[in-house]
Design a protein around this motif. Structure first.
Motif, mmCIF file in Angstrom:
data_model
loop_
_atom_site.group_PDB
_atom_site.id
_atom_site.type_symbol
_atom_site.label_atom_id
_atom_site.label_comp_id
_atom_site.label_asym_id
_atom_site.label_seq_id
_atom_site.Cartn_x
_atom_site.Cartn_y
_atom_site.Cartn_z
ATOM 1 N N ALA A 95 0.825 -1.206 0.000
ATOM 2 C CA ALA A 95 0.000 0.000 0.000
ATOM 3 C C ALA A 95 0.861 1.258 0.000
ATOM 4 O O ALA A 95 1.813 1.377 0.780
ATOM 5 N N ARG A 96 0.524 2.199 -0.866
ATOM 6 C CA ARG A 96 1.234 3.467 -0.955
ATOM 7 C C ARG A 96 0.361 4.557 -0.328
ATOM 8 O O ARG A 96 -0.603 5.025 -0.946
ATOM 9 N N VAL A 97 0.707 4.912 0.903
ATOM 10 C CA VAL A 97 -0.013 5.962 1.622
ATOM 11 C C VAL A 97 1.015 6.916 2.217
ATOM 12 O O VAL A 97 2.205 6.612 2.280
ATOM 13 N N LEU A 158 -1.474 2.178 11.243
ATOM 14 C CA LEU A 158 -2.548 1.294 10.806
ATOM 15 C C LEU A 158 -2.016 -0.109 10.561
ATOM 16 O O LEU A 158 -0.851 -0.307 10.191
ATOM 17 N N SER A 159 -2.869 -1.091 10.743
ATOM 18 C CA SER A 159 -2.507 -2.471 10.403
ATOM 19 C C SER A 159 -2.326 -2.593 8.891
ATOM 20 O O SER A 159 -2.733 -1.708 8.118
ATOM 21 N N HIS A 160 -1.744 -3.699 8.471
ATOM 22 C CA HIS A 160 -1.548 -3.929 7.036
ATOM 23 C C HIS A 160 -2.877 -3.871 6.290
ATOM 24 O O HIS A 160 -2.998 -3.201 5.248
ATOM 25 N N GLY A 161 -3.879 -4.557 6.833
ATOM 26 C CA GLY A 161 -5.183 -4.562 6.179
ATOM 27 C C GLY A 161 -5.797 -3.181 6.110
ATOM 28 O O GLY A 161 -6.415 -2.810 5.095
ATOM 29 N N ASP A 162 -5.629 -2.377 7.160
ATOM 30 C CA ASP A 162 -6.192 -1.031 7.171
ATOM 31 C C ASP A 162 -5.434 -0.091 6.238
ATOM 32 O O ASP A 162 -6.022 0.830 5.651
ATOM 33 N N LYS A 163 -4.124 -0.307 6.082
ATOM 34 C CA LYS A 163 -3.391 0.489 5.081
ATOM 35 C C LYS A 163 -3.941 0.214 3.685
ATOM 36 O O LYS A 163 -4.066 1.131 2.863
ATOM 37 N N THR A 185 -5.365 -8.414 -1.689
ATOM 38 C CA THR A 185 -5.397 -9.090 -0.387
ATOM 39 C C THR A 185 -4.043 -9.672 0.002
ATOM 40 O O THR A 185 -3.959 -10.477 0.935
ATOM 41 N N ALA A 186 -2.979 -9.263 -0.682
ATOM 42 C CA ALA A 186 -1.651 -9.813 -0.392
ATOM 43 C C ALA A 186 -1.257 -9.559 1.054
ATOM 44 O O ALA A 186 -1.390 -8.451 1.568
ATOM 45 N N GLY A 187 -0.779 -10.599 1.730
ATOM 46 C CA GLY A 187 -0.286 -10.475 3.096
ATOM 47 C C GLY A 187 -1.349 -10.395 4.160
ATOM 48 O O GLY A 187 -1.031 -10.201 5.338
ATOM 49 N N MET A 188 -2.616 -10.548 3.777
ATOM 50 C CA MET A 188 -3.701 -10.431 4.754
ATOM 51 C C MET A 188 -3.998 -11.766 5.424
ATOM 52 O O MET A 188 -3.760 -12.840 4.853
#
Length: 263
Positions: A95-97, A158-163, A185-188
């Motif tokens: 994720a790019r944030v 944030l968690s990975h999923g939230d990012k 969904t990678a890494g979730m």
């Protein structure tokens, strides 16, 4: 082997796309036609060329040969930022944030960037204090992706999923015509994967949005996709409905047979 493709109201069409890197031929004459309203998955073993295909479709890299058309217009040599203005949205495997900004500040940036790109806001720096309309749009977007309770949390916490949810929110803020999801969904965890799948499906219906995704988890693919293309060694070996692709003998031998759920 299934190689038929949709031709009704094509939104995004790739024709004989070739992409080489110095030591390897990655894409070898790829043909795809994505219909408006499709949920279209591109699957294949590691190294098949899925991410490179995404980069070519979105303008992150250019094809060496072949054409990419969006709504009938040739965008083959159009850079990524111009395709965003045409209506491309994109997520990435990682994720790019903006990690040091809050969740809501990330979405403010995306909304105000969209307003500038569409001429609704003068070309200047971001507003120090977002307008009431922007604040309302941020609230609605964060509600939609389930992050409203984390609006003030720094994105880095944030968690990975939230990012991934935040990145999706930023993509939605651009009001795209087509949403490109690279391994959404990678890494979730399994629970996060199910939640992400349900969220993407709901967004597609709510916004009547065209979606293209790459994904290794076949449960996610068959839960989301209306059509599937299978890449192998840089070439499309099958295109069809999920059921047609799952039952294709070549696909089962090359891909699904040994990795029926994950790849």
């Amino acid at each position: 082997m299934i190689l038929h493709d949709a031709t009704t109201n094509p939104l995004l069409v790739a024709t004989n796309v070739v992409k080489d890197y110095p030591s390897v031929k990655v894409l070898k004459g790829v043909n795809l036609s994505v219909t408006e309203g499709d949920s279209f998955a591109v699957i294949g073993p590691n190294g098949a060329g899925k991410t490179t295909l995404f980069k070519v479709l979105t303008g992150e890299v250019f094809a060496d040969r072949g054409t990419v058309r969006f709504e009938g217009n040739d965008v083959t040599r159009m850079p990524e930022w111009k395709r965003v203005r045409l209506g491309f949205g994109r997520s990435f495997q990682v994720a790019r944030v903006f990690k040091e900004l809050s969740t809501q500040e990330n979405v403010v940036i995306a909304i105000e960037a969209h307003e500038r790109n569409t001429g609704r806001r003068p070309a200047r720096r971001l507003a120090c204090r977002p307008s009431p309309d922007v604040r309302e749009a941020v609230e609605q977007t964060l509600l939609e992706v389930g992050l409203i309770d984390k609006r003030d949390e720094p994105a880095r916490l944030l968690s990975h999923g939230d990012k991934k949810r935040l990145e999706l929110a930023m993509s939605l803020a651009l009001q795209p015509r087509i949403l490109m999801l690279d391994e959404p969904t990678a890494g979730m965890s399994p629970a996060d994967r199910r939640a992400a799948t349900e969220l993407i499906a709901a967004i597609r219906v709510r916004h009547r949005m065209t979606i293209i995704l790459t994904e290794h988890d076949m449960e996610v693919v068959f839960g989301l996709a209306s059509r599937v293309a299978v890449l192998h060694q840089g070439a499309v070996i099958a295109t069809g409905t999920p059921a047609e692709v799952r039952d294709d003998a070549m696909v089962r031998e090359i891909y699904l047979g040994s990795e029926s759920a994950h790849a």
